[in-house]
Design a protein around this motif. Sequence first.
Motif, mmCIF file in Angstrom:
data_model
loop_
_atom_site.group_PDB
_atom_site.id
_atom_site.type_symbol
_atom_site.label_atom_id
_atom_site.label_comp_id
_atom_site.label_asym_id
_atom_site.label_seq_id
_atom_site.Cartn_x
_atom_site.Cartn_y
_atom_site.Cartn_z
ATOM 1 N N TRP A 166 0.833 -1.201 0.000
ATOM 2 C CA TRP A 166 0.000 0.000 0.000
ATOM 3 C C TRP A 166 0.867 1.251 0.000
ATOM 4 C CZ3 TRP A 166 -1.753 3.807 3.826
ATOM 5 C CH2 TRP A 166 -2.814 4.602 3.339
ATOM 6 N N MET A 167 0.343 2.357 -0.511
ATOM 7 C CA MET A 167 1.107 3.587 -0.694
ATOM 8 C C MET A 167 1.116 4.417 0.595
ATOM 9 S SD MET A 167 0.818 6.382 -3.795
ATOM 10 C CE MET A 167 -0.778 6.982 -3.253
ATOM 11 N N TRP A 168 1.995 4.055 1.503
ATOM 12 C CA TRP A 168 2.136 4.785 2.763
ATOM 13 C C TRP A 168 2.763 6.163 2.560
ATOM 14 C CZ3 TRP A 168 -0.166 2.841 7.004
ATOM 15 C CH2 TRP A 168 -0.470 1.477 6.999
ATOM 16 N N LEU A 169 3.168 6.489 1.355
ATOM 17 C CA LEU A 169 3.810 7.781 1.080
ATOM 18 C C LEU A 169 2.797 8.924 1.067
ATOM 19 C CD1 LEU A 169 6.050 6.566 -1.896
ATOM 20 C CD2 LEU A 169 6.522 6.432 0.540
ATOM 21 N N HIS A 170 1.513 8.597 1.071
ATOM 22 C CA HIS A 170 0.454 9.611 1.043
ATOM 23 C C HIS A 170 0.041 9.971 2.466
ATOM 24 C CE1 HIS A 170 -3.295 11.636 0.111
ATOM 25 N NE2 HIS A 170 -3.983 10.735 0.777
#
Length: 319
Positions: free
Chosen positions: A306-310
């Motif tokens: 999952w895109m934890w960078l957001h």
Amino acid sequence: MSSPALPPAPSSPSVRLTSPHLRRIIGEPPGPLSGFLSNLVLRVLAGLSRRSREVLVHFVGGLAHLLGIRRRVALENLALALPERSEAERRAIAKGVYITMARTALESLADRDRLPPHWEQEETVGQEAWNALQAHVATGKGALLVTAHFGNWETLGGILIQRGIPLNALVRPLKGAINLRIAENRLHSGAGLIYPRGAVQETVEAIHRGESVYMLLDQAIPSKGVFVPFFGRLASTTPAMAIAAQRTQVPAWVVMGVREGTRMHVHIEGPFPPPAPVEGKDVITEHTAQVTAALERVIRQHPEQWMWLHRRWKYAPPS
């Protein structure tokens, strides 16, 4: 349980433009120089073997992680969402996220005709839910399909189309040659595009045409969002899916593409019945929370995808 063999992809998939504002979706064409350079890069990527692509994925992902591009954001998010994990585990998850994002970007940009279609080898996790979705689509009405920035959501959309689900993707405006390629690949796969402005009405129209709508429900929105639990914290979330479910009276399904090596398994949950009016209850928020909880369950199992960078919890709920 393995899914049945998939039908062959259409040789010339129809291009359905749900939104009349195509220019606003894909943006203005790139300038001559930027267009030339971008196309050159895309041709190089398209010519790489799978092994070369994988080497490039680890190089780009590892470099982005090493340079610390949004690494602090990822680690802060992981500390908030997964406090039970050790710091070493969270750092390993964060590094895996960069690899996942690099792989997704490369696959989304590569030549659509050169990506090997291994979809017929995939399994369906949640066969009962998949059967329910097929039965619903067979009635002539579309469905609401909800996913997240997880695995490769672009490839997952193509898988659903290959499996006979007419699809429209809710998209944000895209700019530049790179994003133009992604939009073109979506259209080539047979997906329609829905622009955010007027999205609920266009979603309703698509459902009544028998076409399903595919939307991402895991990004913070600055206004008109509803706050629902996500990893134990309230997160601003678009209510568009729940509103569309209420207006069309069709259920929603959560679909996620879970990577396992070179394969992608389709994980599906549902149906989530459309919200029915109940006095004293905010049924739109409740419905959004139920679907968000299903997304969370899958992300917890495979957090590196999952895109934890957001900044998912960027906006605070009203006091």
